[in-house]
Scaffold this active site. Structure first.
Site, PDB file in Angstrom:
ATOM      1  N   LEU A  97       0.822  -1.204   0.000  1.00  0.00           N
ATOM      2  CA  LEU A  97       0.000   0.000   0.000  1.00  0.00           C
ATOM      3  C   LEU A  97       0.863   1.263   0.000  1.00  0.00           C
ATOM      4  O   LEU A  97       2.042   1.227   0.356  1.00  0.00           O
ATOM      5  CB  LEU A  97      -0.934  -0.018   1.211  1.00  0.00           C
ATOM      6  CG  LEU A  97      -1.878  -1.228   1.248  1.00  0.00           C
ATOM      7  CD1 LEU A  97      -2.489  -1.407   2.630  1.00  0.00           C
ATOM      8  CD2 LEU A  97      -2.972  -1.076   0.193  1.00  0.00           C
ATOM      9  N   PRO A  98       0.276   2.419  -0.369  1.00  0.00           N
ATOM     10  CA  PRO A  98       1.075   3.635  -0.563  1.00  0.00           C
ATOM     11  C   PRO A  98       1.623   4.283   0.702  1.00  0.00           C
ATOM     12  O   PRO A  98       2.674   4.919   0.651  1.00  0.00           O
ATOM     13  CB  PRO A  98       0.099   4.592  -1.270  1.00  0.00           C
ATOM     14  CG  PRO A  98      -0.983   3.729  -1.828  1.00  0.00           C
ATOM     15  CD  PRO A  98      -1.100   2.575  -0.896  1.00  0.00           C
ATOM     16  N   THR A 130       6.009   0.517   2.259  1.00  0.00           N
ATOM     17  CA  THR A 130       7.070   1.309   2.880  1.00  0.00           C
ATOM     18  C   THR A 130       6.418   2.316   3.809  1.00  0.00           C
ATOM     19  O   THR A 130       5.854   3.319   3.365  1.00  0.00           O
ATOM     20  CB  THR A 130       7.918   2.030   1.814  1.00  0.00           C
ATOM     21  OG1 THR A 130       8.526   1.062   0.960  1.00  0.00           O
ATOM     22  CG2 THR A 130       9.011   2.863   2.471  1.00  0.00           C
ATOM     23  N   LYS A 215      14.210  -0.485   5.459  1.00  0.00           N
ATOM     24  CA  LYS A 215      13.828   0.095   4.175  1.00  0.00           C
ATOM     25  C   LYS A 215      14.035   1.607   4.154  1.00  0.00           C
ATOM     26  O   LYS A 215      14.588   2.158   3.184  1.00  0.00           O
ATOM     27  CB  LYS A 215      12.358  -0.229   3.866  1.00  0.00           C
ATOM     28  CG  LYS A 215      11.817   0.407   2.582  1.00  0.00           C
ATOM     29  CD  LYS A 215      12.587  -0.030   1.348  1.00  0.00           C
ATOM     30  CE  LYS A 215      12.164   0.708   0.086  1.00  0.00           C
ATOM     31  NZ  LYS A 215      10.830   0.326  -0.389  1.00  0.00           N
ATOM     32  N   LYS A 290       8.539  11.013   0.015  1.00  0.00           N
ATOM     33  CA  LYS A 290       7.752  10.365   1.068  1.00  0.00           C
ATOM     34  C   LYS A 290       8.639   9.549   1.997  1.00  0.00           C
ATOM     35  O   LYS A 290       8.516   9.623   3.227  1.00  0.00           O
ATOM     36  CB  LYS A 290       6.705   9.446   0.428  1.00  0.00           C
ATOM     37  CG  LYS A 290       5.767   8.772   1.428  1.00  0.00           C
ATOM     38  CD  LYS A 290       5.183   7.465   0.893  1.00  0.00           C
ATOM     39  CE  LYS A 290       6.132   6.317   1.153  1.00  0.00           C
ATOM     40  NZ  LYS A 290       5.527   4.989   0.916  1.00  0.00           N
TER      41      LYS A 290
END
Length: 343
Positions: A97-98, A130, A215, A290
């Site tokens: 998912l975003p 992420t 990550k 982001k």
């Protein structure tokens, strides 16, 4: 720790086994997987789900994009109209998912995984999004507080792994992703065949939130590396040395790195990279901004001073605000440093 797979000559299910000097041999039956639910069928998720299907797993999917849902349905793949329905019909559920807010909504929101009855059918939840490690730990705790309908192979409660990936859309399509995994080590070992159906490398990072931490740290280092290479190449051009010449020097000396020898940001220096196709494809600048925001927020949360993180976040945010959010993050060479194409 080594792993190996066993298949009975009598046609019994596949097993994955772990061998460690600290633990006895433990084997996990592939029957643990049953149906795999997959939520989030964007550029990465759709290809990861495809890899599972090609590997022979039974898959059910959900996404808010009805067109991509239709595409999977036309292939004979089960589609469900909510995350909850996927969880109710799956033994393992994977999310891609975003953002952190999307993950929270899919897990704990209305029609989310945990919004239905407790106990749960799914014994394992894997989040490859992420997001910040704090959210990963929060969701993992919520999952662990539930119970299971069917206690398979000794699993008494559902568990969650945070397993973000390194690799491009092409890596997702070719099944060559690297998974950075946090959570209970036993769950990691049990899930390893799933990871290796979608990627070529898996790295166990530690407890809950460790995969998410790995990550954002990886992408932080990647961003700063790209900024350093871009700044040096643009400065070299301004002082009269060709970027191709400077790249040769970098790649045969101490400045060599991924941003110079594999993902060079100067148009005309390297084929097959985003800089060779007007910075299309690759990893969008808005995604890098982001991830840098996640790193900066995580550092602030623990009171850790990260001056390079702050500067990198500022540069990529500016890049996005100037209309280049969809361009690959290596476009910082052109749009921020005003670097020139190699003739």
């Amino acid at each position: 720790m080594a792993t190996f797979r066993l298949r009975s000559l009598l046609g019994l299910p596949k097993w994955v086994c772990s061998v460690s000097p600290l633990y006895p041999i433990r084997c996990y039956s592939s029957s643990l997987f049953g149906r795999i639910g997959f939520i989030g069928l964007g550029n990465m998720g759709s290809r990861m789900a495809d890899s599972l299907i090609k590997a022979g797993y039974e898959v059910a999917v959900h996404d808010i994009n009805h067109n991509v849902m239709k595409m999977f349905s036309e292939q004979g793949i089960l589609t469900e109209d909510s995350p909850l329905k996927v969880a109710e019909t799956s033994d393992v559920v994977i999310t891609m998912l975003p953002s952190s807010n999307h993950v929270l909504d899919v897990y704990t929101g209305q029609n989310g995984f945990l919004s239905g009855s407790n106990p749960l059918r799914a014994w394992l939840f894997i989040d490859s999004s992420t997001i910040d490690p704090q959210t990963s730990r929060k969701v993992s705790a919520a999952v662990s507080n539930c119970s299971l309908i069917d206690k398979k192979d000794g699993w008494k409660a559902p568990t969650m792994l945070d397993a973000p990936v390194s690799g491009s859309v092409l890596a997702a399509e070719n099944g060559t992703l690297t998974f950075m995994v946090g959570g209970p080590e036993g769950a990691y070992m049990a899930a390893k065949p799933l990871f290796l159906s979608m990627g070529k490398n898996t790295i166990y990072c530690g407890g809950s939130g460790s995969g998410a931490t790995a990550k954002i740290c990886n992408n932080l280092a990647m961003a700063i590396s790209m900024l350093g290479v871009s700044e040096a190449l643009a400065l070299g051009q301004s002082l009269g040395i060709a970027a191709s010449t400077l790249t040769k020097i970098f790649n045969s000396s101490s400045a060599r790195c991924w941003s110079s020898d594999t993902y060079n940001p100067v148009p005309g220096v390297m084929d097959g990279v985003p800089s060779s196709r007007n910075y299309t494809g690759g990893f969008a600048s808005k995604l890098m901004a982001k991830d840098l925001n996640l790193a900066a927020a995580s550092a602030k949360d623990i009171g850790f001073n990260c001056p390079l993180t702050s500067q990198a976040e500022k540069i990529f945010t500016e890049l996005c605000n100037n209309g280049h959010e969809a361009k690959d993050f290596s476009s910082v060479f052109h749009y921020y440093y005003s670097g020139k194409d190699e003739q």
